[in-house]
Design a protein around this motif. Structure first.
Motif: not given
Length: 434
Positions: A174-180, A211-217, A345-350, A358-360
């Protein structure tokens, strides 16, 4: 050899060696004229950074840790970052490039001897080898600064690196996810080489948010530009509007439009702006204006860290979004392995437990928060590292960039800068209230 854990000593040796190799790569690739030139009034000459690295290492590891007498006390004022602003450093009687190299090499040789003999316990500087970790981080931070200078430098490209691989695995669901909503543990009291502004760990209660699941492109940001983002006053904080009007800013730094196409300059290479990459070289004001235009906002620092570290299943805060293990090339784009961000959207393992990617690495992310100390903050080992910057003048950035080494990047690491800054490797992601 004393009884200090050998793995910590080897970790310090590895970190110091890696930093020096990177410093050499950034300074050996240009001639003496490039090293001594000031490529922008925003930055020091590269030769100043080189000798400053050695001077700080001498000050903390040879003088403070080992008790040595100063090697060249007459140069201390030249390399005091608070005594001389960047714009005036070219006018100082700096060490020429060859002398700067000899000085830093001489310091390093003595430091290796100190590292072998020093106990990793007894005071806050020695515990867990903190002073050695601090200096490795300091050198890597200046390596990032020198990489910024390379980006500002005019002339033929002198740095090369492979491009990041295309994203592996499926894109974010998804483009965003809910942080409880609810409490989480922010900051750290346990990370041995964490710096003073990351401490101490303390509980924060954060309401739920998306929050966005990836940075703004770049493609996202181009839509903002095309929709009159830079000419519509209501999106901008008053100071930001004044800034873009005064300087005629209409796009991210290093962008220009030609023949109906957006181009950019990247380390001496002209190329089309890649649509899928996170947008880079935007100020806090630009990030804030985009977020308003998009009907969203920048995350607070606490929201960013909760999204990056909090595991809603276990309730604990991780060192990194993916867990406690150190970063690898499969987790994040760090350490100047590449000279650009990886596609969004890269680095699914991260990814974080909630799937935020891509938070890091890739780009520093602006937050809405002013830079301040945490409850119980104690300046260490000197006020000028953090405390003198506290207040509303500086905004917090999180997560590191492709230019940041892993030793100076973790889930608690805090960066800060003036909201007008654009030469840094800065981007952002957005959030919205529930």
């Amino acid at each position: 050899m004393n009884d200090a854990p050998q793995d910590l000593r080897e970790q310090a040796l590895t970190a110091l060696t890696a930093a020096r190799q990177r410093t050499a790569g950034l300074t050996d690739c240009v001639d003496a004229d490039d090293l001594t030139a000031q490529h922008s009034p925003l930055m020091s000459p590269l030769v100043w950074d080189l000798a400053h690295i050695g001077n700080m290492e001498e000050l903390w590891l040879l003088r403070n840790v080992a008790g040595h007498d100063p090697m060249h006390p007459e140069i201390d004022p030249l390399y005091d970052a608070f005594e001389h602003p960047r714009a005036e450093r070219p006018t100082l009687p700096l060490l020429p490039p060859d002398e700067a190299r000899r000085y830093t090499a001489e310091v390093r040789g003595k430091v290796f001897d100190v590292l072998e003999k020093t106990p990793f316990e007894g005071n806050d500087l020695l515990d867990a080898g903190f002073a050695f970790g601090m200096i490795a981080q300091h050198e890597q931070q200046h390596d990032e600064t020198m990489l910024i200078t390379h980006q500002l430098r005019r002339g033929a490209a002198v740095l090369t690196a492979p491009d990041p691989d295309p994203p592996a695995g499926p894109p974010p669901a998804a483009a965003e996810v809910l942080v409880p909503g609810g409490p989480f543990m922010m900051g750290t009291s346990a990370e041995p080489w964490s710096l003073d502004n990351e401490r101490p760990a303390h509980e924060r209660d954060v309401p739920a948010f998306w929050i966005d699941t990836a940075p703004v492109t770049n493609a996202d940001y181009q839509r903002f530009v095309a929709d009159g983002g830079y000419t519509t006053r209501r999106w901008w904080a008053p100071e930001g509007w004044e800034q873009i009007r005064r300087h005629g800013i209409g796009a991210p730094l290093f962008w220009w439009s030609e023949g109906g196409q957006w181009l950019r300059r990247r380390f001496g290479v002209t190329e089309p702006v890649p649509a899928a990459e996170p947008v880079l070289h935007v100020s806090w004001y630009e990030a804030d204006a985009y977020a308003r235009w998009a009907g969203r906002r920048l995350p607070t620092e606490a929201e960013w860290e909760k999204a990056a570290r909090h595991d809603p299943v276990t309730g604990r805060s991780r060192r990194y979004p993916w867990g406690d293990e150190d970063p690898t090339s499969e987790h994040a784009n760090l350490g100047q392995r590449h000279l650009r961000p990886a596609p969004a959207g890269s680095y699914a393992r991260g990814a974080s437990p909630l799937g935020v990617r891509q938070l890091i690495g890739d780009v520093w992310e602006w937050t809405a928060s002013d830079f301040t100390g945490y409850p119980g903050f104690r300046a260490f080992p000197y006020r000028e590292y953090s405390e003198v910057f506290f207040g509303p003048a500086h905004k917090v950035l999180r997560g590191g960039s492709f230019a940041v080494d892993a030793v100076a990047c973790r889930g608690t690491f805090r960066n800060w800068d003036l909201p007008v800054r654009r030469q840094i490797f800065s981007g952002f992601r957005t959030v919205r209230d529930v």
